[in-house]
Design a protein around this motif. Sequence first.
Motif, mmCIF file in Angstrom:
data_model
loop_
_atom_site.group_PDB
_atom_site.id
_atom_site.type_symbol
_atom_site.label_atom_id
_atom_site.label_comp_id
_atom_site.label_asym_id
_atom_site.label_seq_id
_atom_site.Cartn_x
_atom_site.Cartn_y
_atom_site.Cartn_z
ATOM 1 N N MET A 1 -12.411 -43.660 -20.316
ATOM 2 C CA MET A 1 -12.048 -42.318 -20.655
ATOM 3 C C MET A 1 -11.299 -41.712 -19.464
ATOM 4 O O MET A 1 -11.596 -41.993 -18.315
ATOM 5 N N ILE A 2 -10.333 -40.875 -19.773
ATOM 6 C CA ILE A 2 -9.509 -40.258 -18.737
ATOM 7 C C ILE A 2 -9.599 -38.742 -18.876
ATOM 8 O O ILE A 2 -9.585 -38.215 -19.984
ATOM 9 N N ASP A 3 -9.682 -38.057 -17.733
ATOM 10 C CA ASP A 3 -9.761 -36.591 -17.787
ATOM 11 C C ASP A 3 -8.362 -35.979 -17.902
ATOM 12 O O ASP A 3 -7.363 -36.695 -17.991
ATOM 13 N N VAL A 4 -8.279 -34.654 -17.910
ATOM 14 C CA VAL A 4 -6.996 -33.962 -18.079
ATOM 15 C C VAL A 4 -6.026 -34.222 -16.933
ATOM 16 O O VAL A 4 -4.824 -34.039 -17.087
ATOM 17 N N ASN A 5 -6.534 -34.667 -15.786
ATOM 18 C CA ASN A 5 -5.683 -34.995 -14.639
ATOM 19 C C ASN A 5 -5.372 -36.489 -14.566
ATOM 20 O O ASN A 5 -4.895 -36.984 -13.558
ATOM 21 N N PHE A 6 -5.655 -37.183 -15.664
ATOM 22 C CA PHE A 6 -5.419 -38.623 -15.780
ATOM 23 C C PHE A 6 -6.234 -39.446 -14.784
ATOM 24 O O PHE A 6 -5.823 -40.520 -14.374
ATOM 25 N N LYS A 7 -7.412 -38.935 -14.406
ATOM 26 C CA LYS A 7 -8.322 -39.688 -13.545
ATOM 27 C C LYS A 7 -9.350 -40.364 -14.429
ATOM 28 O O LYS A 7 -9.831 -39.790 -15.407
#
Length: 53
Positions: A1-7
């Motif tokens: 899964m990736i967060d809104v900052n693509f981390k």
Amino acid sequence: MIDVNFKKLSRKSFRKCLICERQAQECGRSRKHSVEELQNKVEEILKKSLAIF
């Protein structure tokens, strides 16, 4: 899964293998179970859950 900052987000706990209940990552990495074995287990789980309805 990736967060809104693509981390990449990591899980706080390990998932269990559907077949042997060891860490799923270990089984997946080592290919401990065949695709057919996994498909059969998923089918079994789905049949049990759909039988409730």
